[in-house]
Write a protein that holds these residues in place. Structure first.
Motif, PDB file in Angstrom:
ATOM      1  N   SER A 152       0.794  -1.247   0.052  1.00 29.24           N
ATOM      2  CA  SER A 152       0.057   0.085   0.046  1.00 29.24           C
ATOM      3  C   SER A 152       0.788   1.193   0.261  1.00 29.24           C
ATOM      4  CB  SER A 152      -1.023   0.092   1.307  1.00 29.24           C
ATOM      5  OG  SER A 152      -1.713   1.270   1.271  1.00 29.24           O
ATOM      6  N   ILE A 153       1.853   1.425   0.798  1.00 28.05           N
ATOM      7  CA  ILE A 153       2.857   2.345   0.711  1.00 28.05           C
ATOM      8  C   ILE A 153       3.617   2.602  -0.466  1.00 28.05           C
ATOM      9  CG2 ILE A 153       4.890   3.247   1.898  1.00 28.05           C
ATOM     10  CD1 ILE A 153       4.165   2.096   4.651  1.00 28.05           C
ATOM     11  N   TYR A 209       2.223   1.649  -3.391  1.00 26.07           N
ATOM     12  CA  TYR A 209       1.428   2.183  -4.251  1.00 26.07           C
ATOM     13  C   TYR A 209       1.401   3.796  -4.377  1.00 26.07           C
ATOM     14  CZ  TYR A 209      -3.279   2.471  -6.821  1.00 26.07           C
ATOM     15  OH  TYR A 209      -4.000   2.713  -7.888  1.00 26.07           O
ATOM     16  N   ASP A 210       1.152   4.112  -3.220  1.00 25.01           N
ATOM     17  CA  ASP A 210       0.964   5.751  -2.681  1.00 25.01           C
ATOM     18  C   ASP A 210       2.182   6.448  -3.388  1.00 25.01           C
ATOM     19  OD1 ASP A 210      -1.457   5.449  -1.493  1.00 25.01           O
ATOM     20  OD2 ASP A 210      -0.781   5.245   0.374  1.00 25.01           O
ATOM     21  N   ALA A 258       2.061   6.621  -7.047  1.00 23.99           N
ATOM     22  CA  ALA A 258       1.063   7.550  -7.344  1.00 23.99           C
ATOM     23  C   ALA A 258       1.428   8.928  -7.323  1.00 23.99           C
ATOM     24  CB  ALA A 258      -0.246   7.023  -6.588  1.00 23.99           C
ATOM     25  N   ARG A 259       2.178   9.084  -6.167  1.00 27.27           N
ATOM     26  CA  ARG A 259       2.545  10.640  -6.201  1.00 27.27           C
ATOM     27  C   ARG A 259       3.617  10.951  -7.021  1.00 27.27           C
ATOM     28  NH1 ARG A 259       2.403   9.014  -0.465  1.00 27.27           N
ATOM     29  NH2 ARG A 259       4.665   8.915  -0.295  1.00 27.27           N
TER      30      ARG A 259
END
Length: 529
Positions: A490-491, A493-494, A497-498
């Motif tokens: 999840s980290i 992915y973030d 994305a950023r």
């Protein structure tokens, strides 16, 4: 600077209401809506008042227009009969301006009659209307036969407009009796008019004058004020209702927003603590591996130093005996100088290699964390992957063979290199954990005109479709309880994305998994990251 520096989350940063704007927090900003709503209501009121005034004037004008039509009907009726005869009285004396051979006649019983033509009849009716105190009208012309019919200044302007083709004229004029609404329409020469007006040079169709209708504006203004008062009250009521209702709604929304912001702040605090736990867990794994990698060269350097220390003690003892003259040829024969000449350089070289290995690990850790990079820079992803492999090598070397397939022409990418290294580390550790027996981890890089990508492929157990759909969800994990938080991917992915990129996964149960991280070559501004 410490190699691993962990900071506690700022309580103040978590508690600050960052999502609730000043407009919601500070009620004084709501006055802006009040001003806007007041402007809308004021504009609407102004439009309505203007419309009421216009409608009132139009009603008055329409009444004057109807008066003109009635006068014209009576004149036409009179003209169609060639004039009418009425008894001679002080109110209806013979018309001195009418030149007609039968203007005055006497009946057989001696009654004196005089002819009333359309103009005379118009004047008589106008006198009756004026004495009644109602609407006044009169016949006027620029070249009147009767001097009293001369046009006043307003009528003169109207007659001049009629000669230019206008069909009627209206206006509000201040007079002795106050404001007056005035209306005037032209009289055109007809066949029946030529008997009297042909000598003035008029021809059929000419404008020979007009009928001016005048009425007091006060009754119209009174009606207008009543309408304005009613619409003003209606607008005031609408303003008050919307203002009070809107203020109450904003107040309710404000309370809800502040409550929601508080809940979000609490969730963020919990999330921050979980992220901190995840970071600490990752650092624990990383530290254990790094410690193992450093302990090996440090161990044999320490052993070599112990050996060199023994050699040094023996040499010093021999030299001391030589200084005092106690050394014998047997002592020199016992000293294995030839062996020391070979062993000491070997020990020093081996120790230097060990220290170089430690220095390389420390340099890789620094490159991995990039503690000196606070802003976006163009990074060499191949070098970043390599230093990440060195950092996590202890986690990989017992599980898999690592195959490197780097793109030698890979362009540098604008990014936060430490965050991209963290993503690669998470993918490498997941790949190692997915391999139950010794397998292969392949790391690839590539690019096209718009993107660069990093692939981490393993020959592990793979994932079924239902797991693939959820692997990037926070707190989702297939590991046993206590073995993971479900935040690593999840980290990752973030982070991707950023950076304006995307992370994709393809997996076949029993045949391994491949993660691909794609990043734009254009990068993203640091503000948006």
């Amino acid at each position: 600077m410490p190699l691993f520096e962990m900071k506690e989350p700022s309580v103040q940063a978590v508690a600050a209401p960052r999502r609730v704007s000043r407009f919601v927090r500070e009620r004084v900003w709501w006055l802006a809506l009040l001003v806007v709503w007041g402007a809308v209501v004021g504009f609407s009121l102004e439009v309505q008042v203007a419309r009421i005034r216009e409608q009132s004037i139009q009603v008055g004008i329409e009444g004057a227009r109807n008066m003109f039509r009635m006068v014209m009907l009576t004149r036409n009726w009179n003209a169609s009969h060639g004039g009418i005869y009425v008894p001679v009285t002080p109110e209806t004396p013979p018309n001195p301006y009418l030149e007609h051979p039968r203007r005055d006649v006497t009946t057989t019983d001696g009654q004196q009659l005089t002819m009333v033509n359309p103009a005379y009849m118009t004047r008589l009716i106008a006198s009756m209307a004026a004495s009644d105190g109602g609407v006044e009208f009169r016949l006027t012309s620029l070249r009147p036969i009767r001097p009293e019919n001369i046009a006043d200044p307003w009528e003169r302007q109207a007659l001049e407009r009629f000669e230019r083709g206008e069909v009627e004229t209206t206006g509000v004029e201040h007079g002795p009796k106050g404001e007056m609404l005035r209306y005037m329409a032209p009289l055109k020469v007809q066949e029946s008019c030529l008997a009297c007006h042909a000598r003035q040079g008029y021809k059929l169709g000419d404008v020979r004058g007009g009928i001016s209708v005048t009425q007091r504006f006060a009754p119209i203004e009174a009606t207008t004020r009543a309408g304005i008062r009613q619409t003003s009250l209606a607008h005031a009521a609408a303003f008050a209702v919307v203002f009070l209702g809107g203020w109450a709604l904003l107040e309710a929304l404000r309370r809800r927003w502040l409550e929601l912001d508080g809940k979000i702040a609490e969730l963020e605090a919990a999330h921050s603590q979980l992220l901190q736990s995840e970071k600490m867990a990752s650092i624990g794994v990383l530290a254990a591996g790094v410690a193992h990698e450093i302990n090996n060269p440090v161990g044999f350097v320490s052993s070599n130093l112990s050996t060199l220390k023994g050699y040094n003690a023996s040499m010093i003892a021999l030299l001391e005996r030589c200084r005092t003259g106690e050394a014998t040829e047997a002592d020199f024969a016992a000293a294995e100088f030839d062996y020391l000449k070979d062993d000491i350089p070997a020990l020093l070289g081996e120790s230097r290699d060990g220290l170089d290995r430690v220095r390389k690990i420390v340099a890789d850790l620094k490159d991995f964390s990039r503690v000196d990079q606070a802003e976006w820079q163009e990074a060499d992803l191949n070098a970043g992957i390599e230093c990440t492999l060195n950092v996590v090598w202890n986690e990989l070397k017992y599980k898999a063979e690592v195959v490197r397939e780097y793109d030698p022409a890979l362009p540098r990418v604008p990014c936060l290199a430490a965050q991209i290294n963290q993503v690669v580390m998470n993918l490498l550790i997941n790949a190692a954990q997915a391999i139950t027996e010794r397998g292969t981890i392949t790391v690839r890089t590539g690019h096209d005109d718009a993107l660069v990508w990093i692939e981490v492929a393993d020959t592990g157990v793979g994932m079924p479709p239902e797991v693939q759909r959820r692997i990037f969800d926070p707190f989702y994990t297939t590991k046993p309880v206590g073995k993971g938080t479900g935040l690593g991917l999840s980290i990752s992915y973030d982070i991707v994305a950023r950076h304006g990129g995307r992370i994709e996964v393809t997996s076949v149960p029993g045949a391994g998994t491949t993660f691909r991280v794609s990043l734009p070559l254009a990068g993203r501004p640091a503000e948006s990251a």
